[in-house]
Design a protein around this motif. Structure first.
Motif, mmCIF file in Angstrom:
data_model
loop_
_atom_site.group_PDB
_atom_site.id
_atom_site.type_symbol
_atom_site.label_atom_id
_atom_site.label_comp_id
_atom_site.label_asym_id
_atom_site.label_seq_id
_atom_site.Cartn_x
_atom_site.Cartn_y
_atom_site.Cartn_z
ATOM 1 N N MET A 1 28.881 38.409 53.399
ATOM 2 C CA MET A 1 29.495 38.542 52.594
ATOM 3 C C MET A 1 29.289 39.851 51.722
ATOM 4 N N PRO A 2 30.296 40.338 51.040
ATOM 5 C CA PRO A 2 29.580 41.606 50.197
ATOM 6 C C PRO A 2 29.498 40.641 48.140
ATOM 7 N N ARG A 3 28.618 41.743 47.451
ATOM 8 C CA ARG A 3 27.954 40.264 46.068
ATOM 9 C C ARG A 3 29.394 40.777 45.225
ATOM 10 N N PHE A 4 29.809 39.701 44.900
ATOM 11 C CA PHE A 4 30.734 40.032 43.612
ATOM 12 C C PHE A 4 30.598 39.723 42.417
ATOM 13 N N ALA A 5 30.770 40.271 41.290
ATOM 14 C CA ALA A 5 29.966 40.487 40.025
ATOM 15 C C ALA A 5 30.599 39.204 39.747
ATOM 16 N N PRO A 6 29.350 38.074 39.338
ATOM 17 C CA PRO A 6 29.468 36.660 39.016
ATOM 18 C C PRO A 6 31.274 35.819 38.282
ATOM 19 N N LEU A 7 31.626 36.816 37.607
ATOM 20 C CA LEU A 7 33.192 36.641 37.032
ATOM 21 C C LEU A 7 34.030 36.569 38.705
ATOM 22 N N PRO A 8 34.196 37.604 38.858
ATOM 23 C CA PRO A 8 35.416 37.388 39.810
ATOM 24 C C PRO A 8 34.862 37.178 41.330
ATOM 25 N N ALA A 9 33.481 36.723 41.721
ATOM 26 C CA ALA A 9 32.990 36.094 42.614
ATOM 27 C C ALA A 9 33.296 34.648 42.560
ATOM 28 N N SER A 10 33.553 33.808 41.272
ATOM 29 C CA SER A 10 33.736 32.299 41.031
ATOM 30 C C SER A 10 35.042 32.142 40.662
ATOM 31 N N LEU A 11 35.851 33.076 41.315
ATOM 32 C CA LEU A 11 37.607 32.677 41.343
ATOM 33 C C LEU A 11 37.712 32.611 42.388
#
Length: 368
Positions: A1-11
């Motif tokens: 899985m790509p490592r999204f930034a924390p905020l978009p990863a939480s959505l």
């Protein structure tokens, strides 16, 4: 899985609206009546269409970043200064830039529960905290919005006038009076996408330099340029200038600018569209009444038809109409979701609706 930034990863993965093309691919057939996206099926001005065709040969060039010619024309049309105008990729694009400009992670933002979901999408995407108030009498509630804004010290307060999805509207004096009751750092985001269809008394008289409000308008609705993605904001010069810090400077393409400039100049075509929409609203109301549905008063290019049932019945009706090759939408939140929302269109498409609605109602009734 790509490592999204924390905020978009939480959505969650979210699509505010599923487009009719997606639905057509799923069902393997086109719609006979496209009545769900509040586009102008009456089309753009012929002058705008010609201007866009003529602009195609220059599409190898980026669009004019400040949109000088269109900005000047809009300022003259509206009686404001060019410094009060900012172009953008439709109201959706402008809302995204505004939220990014004004909302830090954790900041409060106030809107109505059931109002335009793309605004909420941007707020969540930039880390804002949404606070929602219910509609009152099928309209957004200015006093409830203000109370929530004061309680939360909201940075942005979103209000559409006229409203989507119900088509209701408030008098301009009510909107203007809100400005004196905002929290100290609050900004009223006044979405006027349907302003051209509204009665004159719905448009507030507000100084364009007032720093407490930003107004959003579009060429997508009455001007018939939804696919061109072009709109504009009206606001205080310092606020408008702030957009240049973060906006996509070449986001509005040359063809869209040419089309919008020609459309703005053709006010005769705009009057034709507004008259056609008025006639279509009346016909949609008659079609609804013939089938036991009640049209809510509308100052937009769509009509909300009250099923007098609940959201489950309305959803079944939307699905049954899709099976009849008719694309419509509905509000997503109770009690608004007892309605279906039907966009205005020329008579041939409304003929399809008139024939399909009785069958769809029978299907929805049998499935509920």
């Amino acid at each position: 899985m790509p490592r999204f930034a924390p905020l978009p990863a939480s959505l969650p993965q979210t699509v505010p609206f599923i487009g009719p093309e997606t639905l057509e691919r799923r069902r393997g057939a086109p719609f006979a009546a496209r009545l769900g996206a509040n586009e102008s099926a009456f089309g753009p001005s012929p002058l705008a269409a010609r201007a866009m065709r003529e602009a195609v040969g220059g599409i190898w060039k980026y669009g004019d970043a400040p949109g000088h010619d269109l900005t000047q024309a809009l300022a003259a049309h509206l009686g404001v200064q060019p410094a009060n105008i900012m172009l953008g990729e439709g109201i959706d694009g402008l809302l995204g830039t505004l939220v990014r400009l004004m909302v830090a992670p954790g900041d409060a933002v106030v809107t109505s529960d059931g109002a335009y979901p793309t605004f909420n999408y941007h707020v969540m995407g930039f880390g804002g905290v949404l606070h929602k108030v219910p509609y009152r009498d099928d309209a957004e509630d200015p006093q409830a919005l203000l109370q929530a804004a004061r309680d939360t010290q909201a940075r942005l307060i979103y209000l559409a006038n006229p409203d989507n999805p119900m088509g209701s509207w408030h008098k301009g004096a009510v909107i203007a009076a809100m400005l004196d009751e905002l929290p100290p750092d609050g900004l009223l985001v006044l979405d006027e996408a349907y302003a051209e269809f509204a009665p004159a008394e719905a448009i507030p008289e507000i100084d364009p330099a007032d720093p407490r409000v930003i107004r959003m308008r579009t060429f997508s609705k009455a001007y018939g340029l939804a696919g061109a993605r072009i709109g504009y904001a009206i606001g205080a010069p310092d606020l408008i200038a702030g957009f240049d810090r973060i906006r996509n400077h070449f986001g509005v393409n040359r063809i869209a600018q040419a089309g919008a400039l020609a459309a703005l100049a053709d006010q005769g075509w705009l009057a034709h569209v507004v008259a056609s929409v008025t006639a279509a609203r009346d016909r949609i109301a008659r079609i609804g009444a013939e089938n036991g549905l009640t049209a809510l008063p509308s100052a937009t290019n769509f009509v909300a038809l009250d099923t007098h049932r609940d959201g489950a019945v309305a959803r079944a009706l939307v699905a049954a109409l899709e099976a009849e090759d008719v694309f419509v939408r509905m509000p997503g939140v109770a009690p608004l979701d007892r309605c279906i929302r039907i966009s205005c269109a020329p008579d041939p498409e409304l003929d399809v609706l008139a024939q399909a609605l009785p069958r769809a109602l029978a299907t929805a009734a049998s499935s509920s």
